[in-house]
Scaffold this motif. Structure first.
Motif, short mmCIF file in Angstrom:
data_model
loop_
_atom_site.label_atom_id
_atom_site.label_comp_id
_atom_site.label_asym_id
_atom_site.label_seq_id
_atom_site.Cartn_x
_atom_site.Cartn_y
_atom_site.Cartn_z
N SER A 1 38.74 -56.81 -1.13
CA SER A 1 39.14 -55.56 -1.76
C SER A 1 39.10 -54.42 -0.74
CB SER A 1 38.20 -55.24 -2.92
OG SER A 1 36.88 -55.04 -2.43
N GLY A 2 39.66 -53.27 -1.12
CA GLY A 2 39.62 -52.11 -0.25
C GLY A 2 38.22 -51.72 0.18
N PRO A 3 37.29 -51.60 -0.77
CA PRO A 3 35.91 -51.23 -0.38
C PRO A 3 35.26 -52.25 0.54
CG PRO A 3 36.27 -50.82 -2.71
CD PRO A 3 37.48 -51.55 -2.23
N VAL A 4 35.49 -53.55 0.31
CA VAL A 4 34.92 -54.59 1.17
C VAL A 4 35.45 -54.45 2.59
CG1 VAL A 4 34.93 -57.07 1.67
CG2 VAL A 4 34.41 -56.26 -0.64
N MET A 5 36.75 -54.26 2.74
CA MET A 5 37.35 -54.14 4.07
C MET A 5 36.92 -52.85 4.75
SD MET A 5 38.75 -57.00 4.38
CE MET A 5 39.53 -56.74 5.98
N GLU A 6 36.76 -51.79 3.98
CA GLU A 6 36.31 -50.53 4.56
C GLU A 6 34.89 -50.67 5.08
OE1 GLU A 6 35.81 -45.78 3.42
OE2 GLU A 6 36.61 -47.20 1.95
N THR A 7 34.03 -51.33 4.31
CA THR A 7 32.65 -51.55 4.75
C THR A 7 32.63 -52.41 6.02
OG1 THR A 7 31.80 -51.41 2.50
CG2 THR A 7 30.42 -52.54 4.11
N LEU A 8 33.48 -53.44 6.06
CA LEU A 8 33.54 -54.32 7.23
C LEU A 8 33.94 -53.56 8.48
CD1 LEU A 8 33.61 -57.34 8.32
CD2 LEU A 8 36.08 -57.19 7.93
N THR A 9 34.98 -52.74 8.38
CA THR A 9 35.48 -52.05 9.57
C THR A 9 34.56 -50.92 10.02
OG1 THR A 9 36.86 -50.60 8.18
CG2 THR A 9 37.88 -52.61 9.03
N CYS A 10 33.71 -50.46 9.14
CA CYS A 10 32.77 -49.38 9.51
C CYS A 10 31.39 -49.91 9.86
CB CYS A 10 32.65 -48.38 8.36
SG CYS A 10 34.18 -47.50 7.99
N SER A 11 31.25 -51.24 9.92
CA SER A 11 29.92 -51.83 10.12
C SER A 11 29.47 -51.84 11.57
CB SER A 11 29.90 -53.27 9.58
OG SER A 11 30.83 -54.09 10.29
N GLN A 12 30.36 -51.47 12.49
CA GLN A 12 30.02 -51.44 13.91
C GLN A 12 30.32 -50.06 14.47
OE1 GLN A 12 28.71 -54.01 15.82
NE2 GLN A 12 28.43 -55.08 13.86
N PRO A 13 29.72 -49.70 15.61
CA PRO A 13 30.07 -48.43 16.25
C PRO A 13 31.57 -48.35 16.52
CG PRO A 13 28.16 -49.42 17.31
CD PRO A 13 28.70 -50.45 16.36
N THR A 14 32.11 -47.14 16.51
CA THR A 14 33.55 -46.98 16.65
C THR A 14 34.05 -47.35 18.04
OG1 THR A 14 33.21 -44.65 17.18
CG2 THR A 14 33.68 -45.21 14.88
N ALA A 15 33.21 -47.22 19.07
CA ALA A 15 33.65 -47.52 20.43
C ALA A 15 33.92 -49.02 20.57
CB ALA A 15 32.61 -47.09 21.44
N VAL A 16 35.08 -49.35 21.12
CA VAL A 16 35.48 -50.75 21.31
C VAL A 16 35.81 -50.97 22.78
CG1 VAL A 16 37.13 -52.55 20.69
CG2 VAL A 16 36.44 -50.86 18.98
N ALA A 17 35.13 -51.89 23.43
CA ALA A 17 35.43 -52.22 24.82
C ALA A 17 36.76 -52.96 24.86
CB ALA A 17 34.33 -53.08 25.42
N THR A 18 37.67 -52.52 25.73
CA THR A 18 39.00 -53.11 25.80
C THR A 18 39.36 -53.54 27.22
OG1 THR A 18 40.05 -50.93 26.12
CG2 THR A 18 39.82 -51.73 23.85
N ARG A 19 40.33 -54.43 27.32
CA ARG A 19 40.86 -54.88 28.61
C ARG A 19 42.36 -55.10 28.46
NH1 ARG A 19 37.22 -58.10 31.60
NH2 ARG A 19 38.96 -58.55 33.00
N ARG A 20 43.07 -55.04 29.59
CA ARG A 20 44.49 -55.39 29.57
C ARG A 20 44.64 -56.90 29.46
NH1 ARG A 20 48.21 -51.56 30.62
NH2 ARG A 20 47.41 -49.54 31.35
N LEU A 21 45.53 -57.30 28.59
CA LEU A 21 45.72 -58.73 28.32
C LEU A 21 46.03 -59.52 29.58
CD1 LEU A 21 46.32 -61.21 26.49
CD2 LEU A 21 48.64 -60.30 26.24
#
Length: 299
Positions: A26-46
């Protein structure tokens, strides 16, 4: 639209459970999932990640991709687009995991991504719009992290229970990408969820008709590469003619996009015709492999 429901748990590469079996997405479940970690995401070029670039170039050299990717200008354009793709490191690590344990899935995912870029270039003229469509990279099958290896690599036809677990990869991919990208609305997550749906509503997980360009492109690319690639359950892969005839058959039946199928056929012709001039013939001259277990479920 009803909420999607997980038949199996979703775990990340480290084995941490993100959502339990039976969870409704559901919307609330997915919102909780996506907010469960710090917003900063380590990224790399593919293409800068480990062996991805040389592996991809090696895949281009094998038939029938040697025809599709032979043109130097076409290959340069593809690599330029792919070179701009930046992904969360966790997604890249998940992709690379398959290089070690299930090389088919690793190769398949990269080739479907590359082929989808070529097809999208033919159908999307605006460069910014094109990048918006392909920016998430090779992620459509990331949910196979949650499918046991003995099912992914099984030689004999799957049982109904095993096939249900295999089908789980689409919702698992949706959850994983929503989690890693911190956004359940991104195209990559939706494509992972929907790439086994079909235009006529005959697919899964919900069996609802799909009419979305990038999903159509991934759908056709996914089927094509699955047909022409060697698999444990199939001693011999489809030859290219038979695979294209199967794609043509599905397009004619309204299962997949006729336009996308036409682009794929055009890319396979050495004369490089524009896809609008390609005719999808109903003639069948290819021979599918014997003892083919593609799509077969053990009763």
């Amino acid at each position: 639209m009803p909420d999607y429901q997980l038949n199996h748990a979703v775990t990340d590469l480290e084995g941490n459970q993100l959502l339990a079996a039976g969870t409704r997405l559901s919307g609330p479940v997915m919102e909780t999932l996506t907010c469960s970690q710090p917003t900063a995401v380590a990224t790399r070029r593919l293409l800068d990640y480990r062996q991805v670039r040389p592996d991809l170039l090696g895949f281009f050299a094998a038939a029938p991709y040697d025809v599709i990717f032979h043109d130097p200008a076409r290959q340069r354009a593809l690599l330029a687009i792919a070179g701009d793709v930046v992904m969360p490191e966790a997604v890249l690590e998940s992709l690379y995991y398959f290089r070690r344990v299930d090389f088919y899935t690793y190769r398949h995912t990269l080739l479907v991504f590359a082929l989808s870029i070529l097809i999208a270039r033919e159908l999307i003229n605006d460069a910014d719009a094109l990048m918006q469509e392909i920016i998430a990279g090779p992620t459509h099958d990331i949910g196979k992290l949650c499918v046991p290896l003995e099912i992914l690599t099984k030689v004999s036809p799957l049982t109904e229970t095993e096939f249900d677990h295999l089908r789980h990869h689409v919702l698992a991919g949706y959850v994983l990408l929503s989690y890693y990208f911190r956004d359940s609305t991104i195209l990559a997550a939706r494509v992972a969820r929907d790439h086994h749906e079909r235009r006529d509503g005959s697919g899964y997980p919900l069996g609802r008709p799909i009419d979305h360009l990038m999903t159509d492109i991934i759908m056709v690319s996914d089927v094509y590469d699955a047909l022409i690639s060697p698999r444990p359950y199939r001693p011999v892969s489809y030859d290219n003619r038979s695979a294209l005839e199967e794609i043509t058959r599905q397009a004619g039946a309204g299962i997949i996009s006729e336009t996308v199928a036409r682009v794929l056929v055009a890319l396979n012709r050495r004369s490089r015709p524009h896809y609008s001039r390609c005719v999808l013939s109903t003639e069948r001259r290819g021979t599918p492999p014997e003892n083919n277990g593609y799509g077969v479920i053990e009763k």
